[in-house]
Design a protein around this motif. Structure first.
Motif, PDB file in Angstrom:
ATOM      1  N   GLY A 264      11.653  -7.612 -30.490  1.00 28.26           N
ATOM      2  CA  GLY A 264      10.753  -6.653 -30.018  1.00 28.26           C
ATOM      3  C   GLY A 264       9.118  -5.922 -30.201  1.00 28.26           C
ATOM      4  N   LYS A 265       8.958  -5.432 -31.471  1.00 19.41           N
ATOM      5  CA  LYS A 265       7.684  -5.139 -31.664  1.00 19.41           C
ATOM      6  C   LYS A 265       6.731  -6.431 -32.219  1.00 19.41           C
ATOM      7  N   ARG A 266       5.376  -5.584 -31.865  1.00 20.54           N
ATOM      8  CA  ARG A 266       4.312  -6.177 -32.623  1.00 20.54           C
ATOM      9  C   ARG A 266       3.849  -6.321 -33.756  1.00 20.54           C
ATOM     10  N   CYS A 267       3.641  -7.710 -35.176  1.00 21.71           N
ATOM     11  CA  CYS A 267       3.043  -6.758 -36.374  1.00 21.71           C
ATOM     12  C   CYS A 267       1.514  -7.599 -36.081  1.00 21.71           C
ATOM     13  N   ALA A 268       0.676  -7.570 -37.260  1.00 21.34           N
ATOM     14  CA  ALA A 268      -0.864  -8.423 -37.007  1.00 21.34           C
ATOM     15  C   ALA A 268      -1.053  -8.884 -38.420  1.00 21.34           C
ATOM     16  N   ILE A 269      -1.569  -9.894 -38.531  1.00 22.45           N
ATOM     17  CA  ILE A 269      -2.272 -10.300 -39.297  1.00 22.45           C
ATOM     18  C   ILE A 269      -4.132 -10.348 -40.363  1.00 22.45           C
ATOM     19  N   LEU A 270      -3.800  -9.649 -41.280  1.00 20.04           N
ATOM     20  CA  LEU A 270      -5.185  -9.274 -41.493  1.00 20.04           C
ATOM     21  C   LEU A 270      -5.925 -10.221 -42.317  1.00 20.04           C
ATOM     22  N   LYS A 271      -7.416 -10.265 -41.681  1.00 19.93           N
ATOM     23  CA  LYS A 271      -8.380 -11.472 -41.967  1.00 19.93           C
ATOM     24  C   LYS A 271      -9.438 -10.777 -42.653  1.00 19.93           C
ATOM     25  N   GLN A 272     -10.262 -11.385 -43.254  1.00 21.81           N
ATOM     26  CA  GLN A 272     -11.829 -11.131 -43.390  1.00 21.81           C
ATOM     27  C   GLN A 272     -12.408 -12.156 -43.093  1.00 21.81           C
ATOM     28  N   ASP A 273     -13.575 -12.523 -42.201  1.00 20.62           N
ATOM     29  CA  ASP A 273     -14.974 -13.287 -41.924  1.00 20.62           C
ATOM     30  C   ASP A 273     -15.642 -12.877 -42.560  1.00 20.62           C
ATOM     31  N   GLY A 274     -16.447 -13.836 -43.093  1.00 22.19           N
ATOM     32  CA  GLY A 274     -17.752 -14.298 -43.958  1.00 22.19           C
ATOM     33  C   GLY A 274     -18.023 -14.218 -45.798  1.00 22.19           C
ATOM     34  N   LEU A 275     -18.879 -14.682 -45.892  1.00 18.29           N
ATOM     35  CA  LEU A 275     -18.560 -14.613 -46.838  1.00 18.29           C
ATOM     36  C   LEU A 275     -18.442 -13.017 -48.132  1.00 18.29           C
ATOM     37  N   THR A 276     -20.055 -11.634 -47.260  1.00 21.75           N
ATOM     38  CA  THR A 276     -20.725 -11.005 -47.626  1.00 21.75           C
ATOM     39  C   THR A 276     -18.745  -9.426 -47.255  1.00 21.75           C
ATOM     40  N   SER A 277     -18.418 -10.198 -46.228  1.00 22.73           N
ATOM     41  CA  SER A 277     -16.767  -9.109 -45.607  1.00 22.73           C
ATOM     42  C   SER A 277     -16.672  -7.880 -46.295  1.00 22.73           C
ATOM     43  N   PRO A 278     -16.296  -8.625 -47.588  1.00 19.73           N
ATOM     44  CA  PRO A 278     -15.427  -7.953 -48.599  1.00 19.73           C
ATOM     45  C   PRO A 278     -15.901  -7.139 -49.432  1.00 19.73           C
ATOM     46  N   PHE A 279     -17.236  -6.918 -49.868  1.00 25.18           N
ATOM     47  CA  PHE A 279     -18.494  -6.317 -50.408  1.00 25.18           C
ATOM     48  C   PHE A 279     -18.467  -4.955 -49.498  1.00 25.18           C
ATOM     49  N   THR A 280     -18.969  -5.630 -47.988  1.00 22.97           N
ATOM     50  CA  THR A 280     -19.689  -4.320 -47.237  1.00 22.97           C
ATOM     51  C   THR A 280     -17.862  -3.719 -47.152  1.00 22.97           C
ATOM     52  N   THR A 281     -16.875  -4.234 -47.052  1.00 19.67           N
ATOM     53  CA  THR A 281     -14.816  -3.375 -46.700  1.00 19.67           C
ATOM     54  C   THR A 281     -15.545  -2.499 -47.830  1.00 19.67           C
ATOM     55  N   PHE A 282     -15.722  -2.826 -49.121  1.00 18.47           N
ATOM     56  CA  PHE A 282     -15.945  -2.094 -50.078  1.00 18.47           C
ATOM     57  C   PHE A 282     -16.681  -1.198 -49.590  1.00 18.47           C
ATOM     58  N   VAL A 283     -17.709  -1.188 -49.918  1.00 22.96           N
ATOM     59  CA  VAL A 283     -18.581   0.224 -49.892  1.00 22.96           C
ATOM     60  C   VAL A 283     -18.278   1.273 -48.203  1.00 22.96           C
ATOM     61  N   LYS A 284     -17.773   0.893 -47.075  1.00 21.31           N
ATOM     62  CA  LYS A 284     -17.345   1.652 -46.379  1.00 21.31           C
ATOM     63  C   LYS A 284     -16.158   2.439 -47.093  1.00 21.31           C
ATOM     64  N   ILE A 285     -15.312   1.374 -48.027  1.00 15.31           N
ATOM     65  CA  ILE A 285     -13.920   2.516 -48.286  1.00 15.31           C
ATOM     66  C   ILE A 285     -14.500   3.390 -49.121  1.00 15.31           C
ATOM     67  N   SER A 286     -15.264   3.273 -50.258  1.00 18.01           N
ATOM     68  CA  SER A 286     -16.145   3.859 -50.876  1.00 18.01           C
ATOM     69  C   SER A 286     -16.381   5.170 -50.471  1.00 18.01           C
ATOM     70  N   LEU A 287     -17.284   5.147 -49.518  1.00 21.95           N
ATOM     71  CA  LEU A 287     -17.855   5.981 -48.643  1.00 21.95           C
ATOM     72  C   LEU A 287     -17.549   7.263 -48.199  1.00 21.95           C
ATOM     73  N   MET A 288     -16.439   6.285 -47.688  1.00 20.77           N
ATOM     74  CA  MET A 288     -15.139   7.340 -46.934  1.00 20.77           C
ATOM     75  C   MET A 288     -14.506   8.178 -48.135  1.00 20.77           C
ATOM     76  N   ALA A 289     -14.077   7.484 -48.639  1.00 22.43           N
ATOM     77  CA  ALA A 289     -13.302   8.030 -50.441  1.00 22.43           C
ATOM     78  C   ALA A 289     -14.654   9.550 -50.716  1.00 22.43           C
ATOM     79  N   ALA A 290     -15.614   8.877 -51.087  1.00 23.47           N
ATOM     80  CA  ALA A 290     -16.797  10.055 -51.341  1.00 23.47           C
ATOM     81  C   ALA A 290     -17.080  10.632 -50.602  1.00 23.47           C
ATOM     82  N   LEU A 291     -16.854  10.741 -49.009  1.00 22.25           N
ATOM     83  CA  LEU A 291     -17.221  12.149 -48.361  1.00 22.25           C
ATOM     84  C   LEU A 291     -15.808  12.928 -48.421  1.00 22.25           C
TER      85      LEU A 291
END
Length: 314
Positions: free
Chosen positions: A75-102
């Motif tokens: 009775g609970k919901r789950c989600a499917i993770l996705k990545q759209d676009g060719l540059t999305s994985p790289f921009t995601t890595f940059v955001k993750i690295s920035l958050m970790a650095a901050l």
């Protein structure tokens, strides 16, 4: 020239022209970036592990069939993770690295923030500012941890609003963006007592005025919490309650500091155009000390009688 290359002495009161303030701000930002950028580069090599840590609160299903089966069983919901676009994985890595650095470089850029504000404080007040800044790093890390703790509670609540028969697709980029926003919002919001105590230590804001603002501050904290957190009320309450407690804690500290300052200097609470009370109580005037040979009032070698160190004529 050696004379021109020599640095000018700092004003003890922290006064400087606008250009000097801008130059000081530039230097502090550069020093903060010198701590953030190297950590960000190192974090890029561990971005996949950090991404797995960030997306762990999301109940993930590998396919739509598994999502429907999970909903039918629990009775609970789950989600499917996705990545759209060719540059999305790289921009995601940059955001993750920035958050970790901050998060990792929080002690450095918090100190640079204090160093930029400290020249405006008097020398005897800087020790209180330094003690307050020592709380900045644990406060920021506490807020960041609280943001990560609330995500597993907030995401199922948000997914529960899904329409029956629909499948939830969550972009990894969106998930990282929400995590970064919440970590920064929680961490910076927990700096509120630090800012208030610094203003009180510098004589800019009194504890009495802070206490008089409590209604507006509680409402402002609630509005801020609603804006920076997901739309569920749980996240808003989890952020608003600790900040409100910290605000009243900073107010209590400021009231005690104002009382200590008033006991030490009764005129400390006066404004610049307000005159202090004049103490007209008469004080006894002590007599001058006599020489040993003049103590009994006997004549000296000249035949003059001196009393209290003076002759009879005076």
């Amino acid at each position: 020239m050696l004379k021109s290359a020599r640095k000018k002495p700092r004003d003890p009161e922290g006064r400087m022209p606008l250009v000097e303030h801008l130059r000081e701000l530039r230097n502090r930002l550069v020093k903060a970036l010198l701590a953030i950028v190297p950590i960000m580069i190192v974090a890029l090599f561990f971005a996949k592990d950090i991404a797995a840590f960030i997306t762990a609160p999301v109940p993930v299903c590998p396919s739509e069939a598994k999502a429907a089966e999970f909903f039918a069983e629990t009775g609970k919901r789950c989600a499917i993770l996705k990545q759209d676009g060719l540059t999305s994985p790289f921009t995601t890595f940059v955001k993750i690295s920035l958050m970790a650095a901050l998060v990792a470089s929080a002690p450095v850029w918090l100190y640079q923030l204090w160093a930029f504000l400290a020249p405006g404080l008097h020398r005897h007040e800087k020790k209180y500012a330094l003690s307050a800044v020592a709380l900045g790093t644990p406060l920021f890390l506490t807020g960041a941890y609280l943001a990560y703790w609330v995500l597993p509670l907030a995401i199922p609540v948000l997914l529960s609003f899904s329409i029956d028969g629909s499948t939830n697709f969550i972009s990894v980029d969106d998930m990282v963006g929400i995590s970064v926003k919440m970590v920064l919002a929680f961490g910076l919001a927990f700096q509120l007592p630090l800012v208030l105590m610094l203003l009180n230590a510098g004589g800019v804001l009194s504890g009495k005025r802070m206490l008089g603002w409590w209604r507006g501050m509680v409402l402002s904290i609630a509005i801020f919490s609603a804006m920076v957190t997901p739309t569920d009320p749980l996240s808003m309450i989890v952020l608003a309650v600790p900040i409100t407690v910290l605000y009243f804690g900073a107010t209590g500290f400021s009231l005690l500091n104002d009382r200590r300052r008033l006991n030490k200097d009764p005129d400390a609470g006066l404004s610049d155009d307000e005159a202090s009370d004049i103490d007209l109580t008469p004080e006894p005037v002590s007599t001058s000390r006599m020489l040993p040979e003049q103590a009994d009032g006997s004549p000296d070698d000249d035949g003059r009688t001196r009393r209290n160190g003076y002759d009879d004529a005076t």
